[in-house]
Write a protein that holds these residues in place. Structure first.
Motif, short mmCIF file in Angstrom:
data_model
loop_
_atom_site.label_atom_id
_atom_site.label_comp_id
_atom_site.label_asym_id
_atom_site.label_seq_id
_atom_site.Cartn_x
_atom_site.Cartn_y
_atom_site.Cartn_z
N CYS A 41 0.82 -1.21 0.00
CA CYS A 41 0.00 0.00 0.00
C CYS A 41 0.86 1.26 0.00
N CYS A 46 -1.34 1.74 -3.21
CA CYS A 46 -2.26 2.88 -3.07
C CYS A 46 -1.56 4.23 -3.12
N LYS A 50 -1.95 6.61 -6.53
CA LYS A 50 -2.83 7.78 -6.45
C LYS A 50 -2.05 9.07 -6.62
#
Length: 476
Positions: A41, A46, A50
């Motif tokens: 992550c 993530c 992002k």
């Protein structure tokens, strides 16, 4: 030999949350991690994805600045984008270092863990013992068996953010969340992106119509999509990577500067689990509703054990498993109210059942209410009117699923998620006061539609209307 109450194996989101929870309840806890704390992550999932998507959106918006009534030449250098991504990752990691968790009372062990028996593991030739274990080792890129791929310097989510520059051309194999998000980002940052799918669609777990509209948006922006592709052979000549495919019986070769593999995730089960009596297969570790493995003293959570490979689900499982260890009453895990978001543009968010699945399950007892972004004033002020909402509702108002394609879908869907989780009837969402102008109008309006529909079909109101009609005729 060191002994602990609980040893957590894996320092991704699930392991970190479980460790802190257990320490808060007074347990002596060790956390084993072979790489950096934070897991996929933070370092390859993530956070970097992002960040890259945000940079890509900023670049894309700058190039279409005339849409906002502005004029001027825009000359943007993208050479620093991937460095920016790594800097953001470093900033997030600063709050997840071993020093931070040691200070919180978690003993950090750096290394590779393997089970010796049901109560002991070995790390770096040292033996550690505990009465309970939580396995949270996550997953890695699942590499497809394409001939010649092992001779190619391909990319995965673990290496794509380590590139020195945006590639001029990129082949992406896979049309799940990673493939679609990376196609969005790299295409907008200047790569010539070719997106390959074994089938004829993308994002199979989402509403089919919304997924098709998202694909159409990618095509409109210049992504080349090849459906029904059979991967024959990969090769590399210098810095050029090539992939031979067969599509509808015709062979063709595609070449690019880079190939990204985004065909799913494979559970990290290389822990000598058989020594601990833990059953697993290629999909991951087998767990029950309490997140216990076939060894009741060992729990497994996150991507290594469950089918929903999302950070928010891993954190939910971490709290559940830790609670079942420290609290006198165990409780079962429930996935009834989970959701997810694909952070492409437009965003695609989903909770519960898709409209297709809701219809199959409930038949005439369910209806799907829809509303388009183009009917929302805020969409016009932002020049962002692409997309729609679908909410599947039972006749009694219970929400069983929702899909949002459009701006800020990942944020907006939480209002529906809250109503679904707390069993708030859908029409009640029409009765709150919404700020104007906001994107939340796409929830207010379909909720109002359903409220009107429910009133029209209320048997008492129908009876009163009938009586009133008779009374009116008699009086006249």
């Amino acid at each position: 030999m060191q002994e602990f109450d609980v040893i957590v194996i894996g320092g991704g989101p699930a392991g970190l949350v479980a460790s802190k929870f257990l320490v808060a309840f007074g347990k002596k806890v060790a956390l084993v991690e072979r790489e950096k704390l934070g897991g996929d992550c933070t370092h390859s999932g993530c956070i970097p994805s992002k960040t890259l998507l945000k940079s890509a959106k900023a670049y894309h918006d700058a190039k279409k600045i005339s849409a906002y009534g502005l004029k001027g030449d825009i000359d943007i250098d993208t050479s620093g984008v991937l460095l920016h991504v790594r800097n953001v990752v470093a900033s997030v990691y600063a709050g997840e270092t071993p020093e931070v968790f040691e200070a919180a009372g978690v003993h950090i062990i750096k290394g590779f863990a393997s089970f010796l028996n049901k109560n002991e593991i070995k790390v770096n030739e040292q033996t550690y013992r505990a009465s309970k274990f939580i396995i949270a080792t996550g997953a890695r890129a699942d590499i497809p068996p394409i001939k010649g791929l092992d001779t190619v310097a391909y990319l995965s989510n673990e290496t794509v953010f380590l590139q020195e520059k945006i590639p001029d051309s990129l082949i992406i194999i896979g049309t799940g969340a990673i493939g679609i998000e990376m196609a969005t980002a790299f295409n907008r940052l200047g790569s010539r992106v070719t997106l390959l799918a074994r089938g004829n669609s993308i994002l199979k777990e989402n509403d089919a119509q919304h997924a098709a509209l998202l694909l159409a948006s990618l095509l409109e922006e210049g992504v080349n999509f090849i459906a029904n592709a059979e991967y024959i052979q990969a090769s590399q000549d210098g810095n050029t990577k090539s992939l031979q495919i067969k599509q509808n019986g015709i062979f063709k070769t595609i070449s690019a500067d880079a190939i990204l593999i985004a065909t799913g995730r494979a559970a990290n089960t290389d822990l000598k689990l058989e020594n601990a009596g833990v059953i697993y297969d290629k999909k991951g570790i087998k767990v029950d509703a309490y997140l216990q493995t076939t060894n009741p003293n060992i729990y497994a959570i996150g991507d290594v054990a469950t089918p929903y490979k999302f950070t928010h689900v891993a954190e939910m499982e971490a709290i559940k498993a830790a609670s079942n260890i420290v609290l006198p009453l165990r409780t079962k895990i429930s996935y009834e109210h989970i959701g997810w978001c694909i952070y492409a543009e437009p965003e695609l968010a989903q909770i519960g059942l898709t409209p297709q699945n809701a219809q199959e399950k409930y038949g005439q007892s369910v209806q799907t209410v829809t509303f388009s972004y183009k009917h929302t004033d805020r969409a016009y002020t932002d020049v962002d009117a692409k997309g729609s909402i679908k909410v599947s509702v039972l006749n009694n108002g219970k929400i069983v699923g929702a899909s949002i394609l459009g701006a800020r879908a990942g944020e907006l869907i939480h209002q529906l998620q809250l109503a679904k989780t707390l069993d708030i009837s859908f029409e009640k969402l029409s009765k709150m006061l919404y700020l104007y102008p906001t994107y939340a109008d796409i929830i207010k309006q379909p909720a109002k539609q359903f409220y009107i529909h429910k009133l029209r079909n209320n048997p008492w109101l129908k009876a009163l209307k009938s009586i009133a009609s008779v009374f009116t005729k008699t009086k006249s």
